[in-house]
Design a protein around this motif. Sequence first.
Motif, short mmCIF file in Angstrom:
data_model
loop_
_atom_site.label_atom_id
_atom_site.label_comp_id
_atom_site.label_asym_id
_atom_site.label_seq_id
_atom_site.Cartn_x
_atom_site.Cartn_y
_atom_site.Cartn_z
N THR A 1 0.87 -1.24 -0.09
CA THR A 1 -0.08 -0.12 0.18
C THR A 1 0.65 1.23 -0.19
OG1 THR A 1 -1.92 -1.17 1.15
CG2 THR A 1 -2.12 1.31 1.39
N ALA A 2 1.82 1.09 0.61
CA ALA A 2 2.87 2.31 0.74
C ALA A 2 3.51 2.64 -0.58
CB ALA A 2 3.91 2.31 1.77
N TYR A 3 3.77 1.69 -1.31
CA TYR A 3 4.47 1.75 -2.65
C TYR A 3 3.35 2.25 -3.71
CZ TYR A 3 7.43 1.29 -6.65
OH TYR A 3 8.08 1.20 -7.86
N PHE A 4 2.19 1.77 -3.45
CA PHE A 4 0.91 2.05 -4.43
C PHE A 4 0.73 3.58 -4.03
CE2 PHE A 4 -3.63 3.17 -4.67
CZ PHE A 4 -3.67 2.64 -6.03
N LEU A 5 0.78 4.00 -2.76
CA LEU A 5 0.56 5.40 -2.44
C LEU A 5 1.65 6.34 -3.08
CD1 LEU A 5 -0.85 5.32 1.01
CD2 LEU A 5 -2.21 5.79 -1.16
N LEU A 6 2.76 5.87 -3.14
CA LEU A 6 4.07 6.88 -3.94
C LEU A 6 3.67 6.58 -5.44
CD1 LEU A 6 6.91 7.84 -3.81
CD2 LEU A 6 7.72 5.69 -4.24
N LEU A 7 3.49 5.47 -6.04
CA LEU A 7 3.06 5.58 -7.45
C LEU A 7 1.83 6.48 -7.66
CD1 LEU A 7 3.36 1.74 -8.11
CD2 LEU A 7 5.10 3.62 -8.59
N SER A 8 1.03 6.67 -6.88
CA SER A 8 -0.15 7.50 -7.11
C SER A 8 0.13 8.89 -6.79
CB SER A 8 -1.34 6.95 -6.09
OG SER A 8 -1.69 5.41 -6.00
N GLY A 9 0.88 9.28 -5.89
CA GLY A 9 1.29 10.62 -5.73
C GLY A 9 2.13 11.12 -6.73
N ARG A 10 3.23 10.23 -7.60
CA ARG A 10 3.69 10.68 -8.58
C ARG A 10 2.71 11.01 -9.74
NH1 ARG A 10 8.41 6.06 -8.61
NH2 ARG A 10 9.69 6.93 -6.86
N VAL A 11 1.74 10.17 -9.95
CA VAL A 11 0.83 10.75 -10.96
C VAL A 11 0.17 11.91 -10.62
CG1 VAL A 11 -1.30 9.86 -12.40
CG2 VAL A 11 0.31 8.21 -11.81
N VAL A 12 -0.31 12.12 -9.35
CA VAL A 12 -0.80 13.46 -9.23
C VAL A 12 -0.15 14.45 -9.34
CG1 VAL A 12 -2.06 14.62 -7.36
CG2 VAL A 12 -2.83 12.16 -7.66
N GLN A 13 1.06 14.47 -9.08
CA GLN A 13 2.15 15.70 -9.09
C GLN A 13 2.45 15.84 -10.61
OE1 GLN A 13 6.28 14.23 -7.67
NE2 GLN A 13 6.96 16.29 -7.48
N CYS A 14 2.47 14.82 -11.29
CA CYS A 14 2.99 15.31 -12.82
C CYS A 14 1.51 15.92 -13.52
CB CYS A 14 3.14 13.87 -13.35
SG CYS A 14 4.74 13.24 -13.13
N ARG A 15 0.30 15.16 -12.94
CA ARG A 15 -0.93 15.88 -13.64
C ARG A 15 -0.86 17.41 -13.10
NH1 ARG A 15 -3.74 12.61 -16.12
NH2 ARG A 15 -3.76 10.42 -16.07
N LEU A 16 -0.84 17.59 -11.95
CA LEU A 16 -0.86 18.98 -11.42
C LEU A 16 0.21 19.98 -12.13
CD1 LEU A 16 -1.40 18.53 -7.64
CD2 LEU A 16 -3.06 19.27 -9.24
N ARG A 17 1.51 19.31 -12.43
CA ARG A 17 2.61 19.97 -12.90
C ARG A 17 2.17 20.30 -14.27
NH1 ARG A 17 7.37 16.56 -13.63
NH2 ARG A 17 5.95 16.01 -15.59
N ASP A 18 1.76 19.47 -15.07
CA ASP A 18 1.50 19.81 -16.46
C ASP A 18 0.18 20.02 -16.73
OD1 ASP A 18 4.00 18.30 -16.86
OD2 ASP A 18 3.05 16.45 -17.40
N GLN A 19 -0.87 20.19 -15.70
CA GLN A 19 -2.09 20.47 -15.80
C GLN A 19 -2.76 19.64 -16.71
OE1 GLN A 19 -2.23 24.88 -16.79
NE2 GLN A 19 -1.09 25.47 -15.07
N THR A 20 -2.64 18.34 -16.54
CA THR A 20 -3.33 17.37 -17.58
C THR A 20 -4.46 16.55 -16.52
OG1 THR A 20 -1.20 17.50 -18.70
CG2 THR A 20 -2.78 15.53 -18.95
N LEU A 21 -5.73 16.63 -16.82
CA LEU A 21 -6.51 16.07 -15.73
C LEU A 21 -6.85 14.62 -16.44
CD1 LEU A 21 -8.93 18.77 -14.98
CD2 LEU A 21 -6.96 17.97 -13.85
#
Length: 161
Positions: A28-48
Amino acid sequence: MSTSPVSIGLSGVRPVLSVTGAFAVPFTAYFLLLSGRVVQCRLRDQTLLGHGGAPSSKRTGADDDGPESLLVAARSHANFVEYVPWAFVLSTIVELNGGDKRILGAGLGSLLAFRVLHTEFGLRRPGAAGTGRQVGFFGTVGALGFFAGYITWLVREDWGF
């Protein structure tokens, strides 16, 4: 051999899925890390939605992952979601059928290592071509095959073998 009913949630009752349950935490901890990376990239790129296509002109600096970082983050996350839940179904079946806890722990520990290798030393390397990608993929497939084979061995008597 008699079996007693299992009560869930009462004090003094031994955990039913102690190995699978214990490994749920690092997975679960690793899953949350992977999820966080996706969110971080989406926010940075403004890609929903999607993986963004062309790189954003707003990206600069040493921590820029390049134009494919959202795609890599999303695929890393998706690959985890494609394989790990099925492995947990199989590990649950192993544990409920009395599989050896040390063997099950080694299998789940190996699977976690293979998933980390696949992403961190494979997909996240230049061109998504790190050696960890192949090792992680084939190790994951091997772990799933191991769990399926172990289940077959555990229930062999029910099939007349």
